[in-house]
Design a protein around this motif. Structure first.
Motif, PDB file in Angstrom:
ATOM      1  N   THR A 184       6.138   7.127  -1.995  1.00 52.12           N
ATOM      2  CA  THR A 184       5.166   6.446  -2.848  1.00 52.12           C
ATOM      3  C   THR A 184       5.682   5.058  -3.181  1.00 52.12           C
ATOM      4  O   THR A 184       6.869   4.757  -2.999  1.00 52.12           O
ATOM      5  CB  THR A 184       4.918   7.192  -4.179  1.00 52.12           C
ATOM      6  N   CYS A 185       4.772   4.236  -3.690  1.00 53.65           N
ATOM      7  CA  CYS A 185       5.207   2.957  -4.250  1.00 53.65           C
ATOM      8  C   CYS A 185       5.875   3.240  -5.588  1.00 53.65           C
ATOM      9  O   CYS A 185       5.502   4.187  -6.284  1.00 53.65           O
ATOM     10  CB  CYS A 185       4.003   2.039  -4.467  1.00 53.65           C
ATOM     11  N   ILE A 186       6.846   2.440  -5.916  1.00 53.39           N
ATOM     12  CA  ILE A 186       7.527   2.616  -7.203  1.00 53.39           C
ATOM     13  C   ILE A 186       6.539   2.377  -8.341  1.00 53.39           C
ATOM     14  O   ILE A 186       6.529   3.101  -9.326  1.00 53.39           O
ATOM     15  CB  ILE A 186       8.765   1.698  -7.294  1.00 53.39           C
ATOM     16  N   LYS A 187       5.676   1.364  -8.177  1.00 55.18           N
ATOM     17  CA  LYS A 187       4.648   1.080  -9.191  1.00 55.18           C
ATOM     18  C   LYS A 187       3.409   1.907  -8.870  1.00 55.18           C
ATOM     19  O   LYS A 187       2.954   1.927  -7.736  1.00 55.18           O
ATOM     20  CB  LYS A 187       4.296  -0.401  -9.191  1.00 55.18           C
ATOM     21  N   ASN A 188       2.845   2.558  -9.891  1.00 50.84           N
ATOM     22  CA  ASN A 188       1.670   3.387  -9.632  1.00 50.84           C
ATOM     23  C   ASN A 188       0.468   3.054 -10.508  1.00 50.84           C
ATOM     24  O   ASN A 188      -0.474   3.821 -10.586  1.00 50.84           O
ATOM     25  CB  ASN A 188       2.026   4.872  -9.760  1.00 50.84           C
ATOM     26  N   LYS A 189       0.473   1.895 -11.152  1.00 55.63           N
ATOM     27  CA  LYS A 189      -0.664   1.520 -12.001  1.00 55.63           C
ATOM     28  C   LYS A 189      -1.197   0.132 -11.618  1.00 55.63           C
ATOM     29  O   LYS A 189      -1.685  -0.605 -12.456  1.00 55.63           O
ATOM     30  CB  LYS A 189      -0.266   1.544 -13.470  1.00 55.63           C
ATOM     31  N   GLU A 190      -1.102  -0.197 -10.342  1.00 58.88           N
ATOM     32  CA  GLU A 190      -1.542  -1.505  -9.866  1.00 58.88           C
ATOM     33  C   GLU A 190      -2.963  -1.423  -9.313  1.00 58.88           C
ATOM     34  O   GLU A 190      -3.511  -0.338  -9.122  1.00 58.88           O
ATOM     35  CB  GLU A 190      -0.591  -2.004  -8.770  1.00 58.88           C
ATOM     36  N   LYS A 191      -3.537  -2.569  -9.011  1.00 57.89           N
ATOM     37  CA  LYS A 191      -4.866  -2.630  -8.396  1.00 57.89           C
ATOM     38  C   LYS A 191      -4.748  -2.278  -6.921  1.00 57.89           C
ATOM     39  O   LYS A 191      -3.668  -2.316  -6.336  1.00 57.89           O
ATOM     40  CB  LYS A 191      -5.462  -4.020  -8.573  1.00 57.89           C
ATOM     41  N   ARG A 192      -5.869  -1.938  -6.310  1.00 62.94           N
ATOM     42  CA  ARG A 192      -5.902  -1.502  -4.913  1.00 62.94           C
ATOM     43  C   ARG A 192      -5.239  -2.512  -3.970  1.00 62.94           C
ATOM     44  O   ARG A 192      -4.553  -2.133  -3.024  1.00 62.94           O
ATOM     45  CB  ARG A 192      -7.346  -1.241  -4.475  1.00 62.94           C
ATOM     46  N   ALA A 193      -5.405  -3.796  -4.229  1.00 61.73           N
ATOM     47  CA  ALA A 193      -4.832  -4.838  -3.364  1.00 61.73           C
ATOM     48  C   ALA A 193      -3.309  -4.691  -3.238  1.00 61.73           C
ATOM     49  O   ALA A 193      -2.734  -4.986  -2.182  1.00 61.73           O
ATOM     50  CB  ALA A 193      -5.187  -6.224  -3.899  1.00 61.73           C
ATOM     51  N   TYR A 194      -2.659  -4.225  -4.278  1.00 63.60           N
ATOM     52  CA  TYR A 194      -1.214  -4.026  -4.261  1.00 63.60           C
ATOM     53  C   TYR A 194      -0.833  -2.957  -3.224  1.00 63.60           C
ATOM     54  O   TYR A 194       0.114  -3.132  -2.454  1.00 63.60           O
ATOM     55  CB  TYR A 194      -0.734  -3.605  -5.657  1.00 63.60           C
ATOM     56  N   TYR A 195      -1.597  -1.863  -3.176  1.00 61.36           N
ATOM     57  CA  TYR A 195      -1.299  -0.771  -2.259  1.00 61.36           C
ATOM     58  C   TYR A 195      -1.685  -1.117  -0.821  1.00 61.36           C
ATOM     59  O   TYR A 195      -1.054  -0.637   0.116  1.00 61.36           O
ATOM     60  CB  TYR A 195      -1.951   0.523  -2.755  1.00 61.36           C
ATOM     61  N   VAL A 196      -2.685  -1.977  -0.657  1.00 63.91           N
ATOM     62  CA  VAL A 196      -3.019  -2.489   0.672  1.00 63.91           C
ATOM     63  C   VAL A 196      -1.852  -3.340   1.184  1.00 63.91           C
ATOM     64  O   VAL A 196      -1.431  -3.217   2.333  1.00 63.91           O
ATOM     65  CB  VAL A 196      -4.342  -3.288   0.646  1.00 63.91           C
ATOM     66  N   MET A 197      -1.295  -4.188   0.314  1.00 70.67           N
ATOM     67  CA  MET A 197      -0.127  -4.994   0.677  1.00 70.67           C
ATOM     68  C   MET A 197       1.049  -4.086   1.050  1.00 70.67           C
ATOM     69  O   MET A 197       1.739  -4.306   2.046  1.00 70.67           O
ATOM     70  CB  MET A 197       0.252  -5.913  -0.497  1.00 70.67           C
ATOM     71  N   ALA A 198       1.247  -3.029   0.272  1.00 70.24           N
ATOM     72  CA  ALA A 198       2.346  -2.098   0.548  1.00 70.24           C
ATOM     73  C   ALA A 198       2.142  -1.425   1.902  1.00 70.24           C
ATOM     74  O   ALA A 198       3.078  -1.310   2.698  1.00 70.24           O
ATOM     75  CB  ALA A 198       2.443  -1.056  -0.565  1.00 70.24           C
ATOM     76  N   ARG A 199       0.924  -0.960   2.172  1.00 69.25           N
ATOM     77  CA  ARG A 199       0.629  -0.337   3.467  1.00 69.25           C
ATOM     78  C   ARG A 199       0.885  -1.324   4.599  1.00 69.25           C
ATOM     79  O   ARG A 199       1.456  -0.953   5.623  1.00 69.25           O
ATOM     80  CB  ARG A 199      -0.824   0.141   3.505  1.00 69.25           C
ATOM     81  N   ASN A 200       0.490  -2.570   4.424  1.00 67.26           N
ATOM     82  CA  ASN A 200       0.696  -3.576   5.471  1.00 67.26           C
ATOM     83  C   ASN A 200       2.175  -3.835   5.746  1.00 67.26           C
ATOM     84  O   ASN A 200       2.541  -4.188   6.859  1.00 67.26           O
ATOM     85  CB  ASN A 200      -0.036  -4.869   5.114  1.00 67.26           C
ATOM     86  N   LYS A 201       3.010  -3.646   4.757  1.00 66.95           N
ATOM     87  CA  LYS A 201       4.457  -3.787   4.961  1.00 66.95           C
ATOM     88  C   LYS A 201       5.063  -2.546   5.614  1.00 66.95           C
ATOM     89  O   LYS A 201       6.059  -2.629   6.314  1.00 66.95           O
ATOM     90  CB  LYS A 201       5.158  -4.080   3.632  1.00 66.95           C
ATOM     91  N   LEU A 202       4.445  -1.401   5.378  1.00 68.15           N
ATOM     92  CA  LEU A 202       4.960  -0.135   5.897  1.00 68.15           C
ATOM     93  C   LEU A 202       4.511   0.138   7.337  1.00 68.15           C
ATOM     94  O   LEU A 202       5.256   0.739   8.116  1.00 68.15           O
ATOM     95  CB  LEU A 202       4.504   0.994   4.970  1.00 68.15           C
ATOM     96  N   LYS A 203       3.320  -0.292   7.696  1.00 72.22           N
ATOM     97  CA  LYS A 203       2.786  -0.012   9.027  1.00 72.22           C
ATOM     98  C   LYS A 203       3.707  -0.463  10.165  1.00 72.22           C
ATOM     99  O   LYS A 203       3.925   0.311  11.099  1.00 72.22           O
ATOM    100  CB  LYS A 203       1.391  -0.622   9.189  1.00 72.22           C
ATOM    101  N   PRO A 204       4.288  -1.659  10.128  1.00 66.98           N
ATOM    102  CA  PRO A 204       5.175  -2.051  11.238  1.00 66.98           C
ATOM    103  C   PRO A 204       6.403  -1.147  11.375  1.00 66.98           C
ATOM    104  O   PRO A 204       6.888  -0.919  12.481  1.00 66.98           O
ATOM    105  CB  PRO A 204       5.592  -3.479  10.893  1.00 66.98           C
ATOM    106  N   VAL A 205       6.889  -0.613  10.279  1.00 70.20           N
ATOM    107  CA  VAL A 205       8.062   0.260  10.316  1.00 70.20           C
ATOM    108  C   VAL A 205       7.718   1.561  11.049  1.00 70.20           C
ATOM    109  O   VAL A 205       8.483   2.036  11.890  1.00 70.20           O
ATOM    110  CB  VAL A 205       8.587   0.544   8.888  1.00 70.20           C
ATOM    111  N   PHE A 206       6.541   2.127  10.755  1.00 69.32           N
ATOM    112  CA  PHE A 206       6.130   3.365  11.410  1.00 69.32           C
ATOM    113  C   PHE A 206       5.526   3.118  12.793  1.00 69.32           C
ATOM    114  O   PHE A 206       5.303   4.060  13.538  1.00 69.32           O
ATOM    115  CB  PHE A 206       5.159   4.155  10.526  1.00 69.32           C
ATOM    116  N   SER A 207       5.263   1.868  13.132  1.00 70.94           N
ATOM    117  CA  SER A 207       4.707   1.542  14.453  1.00 70.94           C
ATOM    118  C   SER A 207       5.777   1.374  15.526  1.00 70.94           C
ATOM    119  O   SER A 207       5.467   1.357  16.711  1.00 70.94           O
ATOM    120  CB  SER A 207       3.891   0.242  14.372  1.00 70.94           C
ATOM    121  N   GLN A 208       7.020   1.256  15.147  1.00 68.94           N
ATOM    122  CA  GLN A 208       8.097   0.964  16.089  1.00 68.94           C
ATOM    123  C   GLN A 208       8.405   2.100  17.052  1.00 68.94           C
ATOM    124  O   GLN A 208       8.823   1.866  18.170  1.00 68.94           O
ATOM    125  CB  GLN A 208       9.368   0.575  15.336  1.00 68.94           C
ATOM    126  N   CYS A 209       8.227   3.333  16.620  1.00 64.50           N
ATOM    127  CA  CYS A 209       8.608   4.470  17.455  1.00 64.50           C
ATOM    128  C   CYS A 209       7.560   5.573  17.340  1.00 64.50           C
ATOM    129  O   CYS A 209       7.649   6.426  16.457  1.00 64.50           O
ATOM    130  CB  CYS A 209       9.983   4.981  17.030  1.00 64.50           C
TER     131      CYS A 209
END
Length: 184
Positions: A147-172
């Motif tokens: 999970t994200c450490i912060k859990n009371k943010e607006k949706r845009a925050y979690y979209v940003m988090a997903r965009n940072k995570l996707k390349p990590v899971f896309s490598q293999c």
């Protein structure tokens, strides 16, 4: 006869030695920094095989905010348990969409090294963005939640988090039939 427990203990020790553990357990039941994390992906729902890209559904923002993104710790993962879960998820799709549903036809596994996730930084405040917790569930000792450490943010925050995570899971990303569950 008193010798039987000694023979049994000797045979147990031989068994452990043959399997490489010398009587010690190497499968620490917790998340370690050097662990490899596995994400199960379904073609056309989470992963576009033709374009070789993860869809946004592979990492739902609601999971990052509240529920937690389900992962398996490779070192602890049982191929049997993971494939049983895959079959249950395929069955749910067929129940929902009909027997000819192709949404969850092909299965893939994505790997990410835990340090590559735990060091992703929030550009806004320079803090670590994610936390991964060991979270065994009934029948799956390898289960972990991200999970994200912060859990009371607006949706845009979690979209940003997903965009940072996707390349990590896309490598293999590996088709299920070619995936090796052991680290050997």
């Amino acid at each position: 006869m008193m010798m039987f427990p000694s023979i049994k203990a000797f045979l147990r020790k031989c068994w452990r030695f043959y399997h490489g553990d010398n009587g010690q357990t190497h499968k620490v039941k917790d998340l370690l920094n050097e662990d490899i994390l596995i994400r199960t992906l379904f073609d056309s729902e989470h992963y576009n095989r033709e374009l070789d890209v993860l869809d946004n559904n592979a990492i739902p923002t609601s999971d990052l905010k509240e529920r937690g993104l389900s992962l398996d710790i490779k070192r602890l993962a049982s191929e049997l348990v993971v494939l049983q879960r895959v079959n249950v998820q395929k069955g749910k799709a067929q129940d929902k969409h009909g027997l000819d549903d192709l949404t969850r036809k092909d299965v893939y596994f994505s790997e990410a090294e835990h340090p590559n996730i735990s060091t992703i930084i929030d550009d806004g405040d320079g803090q670590v963005l994610f936390v991964t917790k060991y979270a065994p569930v009934d029948g799956n000792d390898a289960h972990a939640m991200l999970t994200c450490i912060k859990n009371k943010e607006k949706r845009a925050y979690y979209v940003m988090a997903r965009n940072k995570l996707k390349p990590v899971f896309s490598q293999c990303i590996t088709p299920a039939q070619d995936y090796r569950f052991t680290n050997k």
